[in-house]
Scaffold this active site. Sequence first.
Site, short mmCIF file in Angstrom:
data_model
loop_
_atom_site.label_atom_id
_atom_site.label_comp_id
_atom_site.label_asym_id
_atom_site.label_seq_id
_atom_site.Cartn_x
_atom_site.Cartn_y
_atom_site.Cartn_z
N HIS A 144 0.82 -1.20 0.00
CA HIS A 144 0.00 0.00 0.00
C HIS A 144 0.86 1.25 0.00
O HIS A 144 2.03 1.22 0.30
CB HIS A 144 -1.02 0.02 1.16
N ARG A 182 -2.34 11.52 3.35
CA ARG A 182 -3.17 12.18 4.36
C ARG A 182 -4.21 13.04 3.63
O ARG A 182 -3.86 13.78 2.71
CB ARG A 182 -2.32 13.06 5.26
N GLU A 189 -3.98 3.72 1.17
CA GLU A 189 -4.38 3.98 2.56
C GLU A 189 -4.59 5.48 2.73
O GLU A 189 -3.67 6.27 2.51
CB GLU A 189 -3.28 3.50 3.51
N ASN A 194 -6.57 12.64 9.84
CA ASN A 194 -6.23 13.08 11.19
C ASN A 194 -7.35 13.96 11.72
O ASN A 194 -7.63 15.02 11.16
CB ASN A 194 -4.90 13.83 11.19
N HIS A 226 4.05 11.12 -7.21
CA HIS A 226 2.71 10.80 -7.68
C HIS A 226 2.44 9.31 -7.59
O HIS A 226 3.36 8.51 -7.50
CB HIS A 226 2.49 11.29 -9.12
N GLU A 262 -1.08 9.72 -12.03
CA GLU A 262 -0.79 9.53 -13.45
C GLU A 262 -1.58 8.32 -13.94
O GLU A 262 -1.54 7.25 -13.33
CB GLU A 262 0.71 9.28 -13.63
#
Length: 131
Positions: free
Chosen positions: A6, A10, A53, A57, A72, A122
Amino acid sequence: MAKAIHSMIRVLNEDRSVAFYQKAFGLTVADRIDFDGFTLVYLSNDEAGFELELTINKGTTEPYDLGNGYGHLAVSVEDVAAEHARFEAAGLSPRKLVDFKHDGQTLAHFFFVQDPDGYEIEVLQRAGRFK
């Protein structure tokens, strides 16, 4: 040998980000784990075992500073021109299609799109090394 499983980013708004990745790439929530100070959301689809993922927060209200290092996420698709048209129709604002050449040979055919938090993705035609 290591296996990539993964990549984490954020995000400010869980619903907005989940909706974007569903609409753009067919990623759905594979798991959601809520903690006191943050939430982890794992997105995937049947194309690959790799997951995205999302970390949300709690209490963060300002956009994250993505810095000046260019990075990217990349995905490959069967028909990049059709995907570009679908992204446009869906209001996802893809950038122009690029035919990237080296020594007269097409190296990649792709476009970029930005997610709601400013991350670059991309989208590449499946060919050559981008399968």
